[in-house]
Scaffold this active site. Structure first.
Site: not given
Ligand code: AMP
Ligand code: MG
Length: 329
Positions: A46, A69, A122, A124-125, A127, A272
């Site tokens: 990251d 981030e 981001d 690493i989106d 993680t 994100d």
């Molecule tokens: P995904 O893999 O689509 O769930 O997206 C990952 C992203 O979800 C991460 O980079 C976080 O920033 C974000 N994230 C963390 N907690 C939450 C939450 N409670 N609701 C929605 N997104 C979140």
């Molecule tokens: Mg992310």
């Protein structure tokens, strides 16, 4: 801006360089760490990816700002000296002249205010997907006066082409506002193909995408939306903005980011959503929040004025918003 613009060349090169480094870090560190339940490989990757994109931005556009981030504060603490040494070593493999302080300063370029014209990253989106060996993305976008104008996703494990949801050799997806969206293989992005959303208009045949992590969404409510639409298929669980790339490529019709019951006031982070949302719009789809409002990227580091996200192929958008209302999402 068009696909030959200098901004596009920079974004593609920076995202590919960061993704290449992240993949190398994963090969070096992640297999061993997974057995020890150790998150440090993703931490190293990251920070290193953010430093690389910031360094390339400083080279290409020294005056421009970055909203990203990570911040170097944690790396400056003696408790994390082992992580910092690795981050610096990986960044130096691409920028041999850089010393540790330079690397930390590159990372901190990401603290700029999210105002006017800025790049948003981001590193690493997804993680958790990275740690599991599933989907993740390096996501880089340009925002100008509240509008995303360029977005690039480097998805190292995404299968390009007709079946984009599969594990594969890597996809680079790119969108320029007003000019469209396209993809190319991440390793050799020479021949680009247009991205176009699916033309399915029957809600009963909609294929749904959702977060892999149940804590990032409301799985029960997604099931209820699926029932309201009349779809039979289980929603596909996938990490990161790779979901937007799948939707843009016509591999699914609907992507739902509902509010987790544990965090009903959660507001999305701009890094994100920015690149992926433009990808879907430029591929002919629609992206709004759960109330049908456009995503407002002029509210700072968070989408403060939006609740959740719903992205569709456009044809099904009204039906999905109606289903969301019906289930009280
Ligand atoms: P995904 O893999 O689509 O769930 O997206 C990952 C992203 O979800 C991460 O980079 C976080 O920033 C974000 N994230 C963390 N907690 C939450 C939450 N409670 N609701 C929605 N997104 C979140
Ligand atoms: Mg992310």
């Amino acid at each position: 801006m068009n696909f030959s613009s200098v901004e596009v060349r920079f974004a593609v090169e920076a995202a590919r360089a960061a993704a290449g480094l992240v993949q190398r870090i994963q090969r070096d560190l992640a297999a061993e760490a997974l057995t020890k339940n150790d998150r440090s490989p993703v931490t190293v990757a990251d920070f290193a990816a953010q430093a690389v994109v910031a360094a390339k931005l400083a080279e290409a556009f020294p005056q421009e700002t970055l909203v990203a981030e990570e911040a170097s504060a944690a790396l400056r603490s003696p408790d994390h000296a082992d992580v910092t040494v690795k981050v610096v070593a990986y960044v130096r493999s691409l920028f041999p002249q850089a010393d540790a302080e330079t690397v930390l300063q590159w990372i901190d370029r990401g603290a700029a205010p999210a105002r006017g014209r800025f790049w948003v990253l981001d590193p690493i989106d997804g993680t958790k997907g990275f740690l599991r060996g599933d989907q993740y993305a390096v996501a880089l976008a340009l925002v100008e006066e509240g509008q995303v104008t360029l977005g690039v996703l480097a998805c190292p494990n995404l299968e390009a082409g007709r079946e984009p949801a599969k594990h594969g050799a890597g996809t680079l997806a790119l969108a320029v506002r007003g000019a469209g969206a396209r993809w190319a293989p991440l390793q050799h992005p020479t021949s680009w193909q247009p991205l176009r959303v699916s033309d399915e208009d029957d809600p009963a045949r909609a294929r749904l995408l959702r977060s892999f992590e149940s804590s990032h969404t409301n799985a029960g409510q997604i099931e209820a939306v699926a029932r309201a639409l009349g779809t039979q298929a289980e929603p596909v669980r996938m990490d990161s903005q790779a979901k937007y790339a799948v939707l843009a490529a016509g591999g699914a019709e609907v992507y739902l980011r509902l509010l987790s019951p544990a965090k009903p006031d959660y507001r999305e982070k701009i890094w994100d959503q920015a690149a992926g949302a433009l990808l879907v719009e430029e591929a002919g789809g629609r992206v709004t929040d759960l109330d049908g409002k456009p995503l407002d990227f002029s509210a700072g580091r968070l989408l403060e004025r939006n609740r959740g996200v719903v992205a569709t192929n456009g044809l099904l958008h009204a039906a999905v918003l109606e289903a969301l209302r019906a289930v009280g999402a």
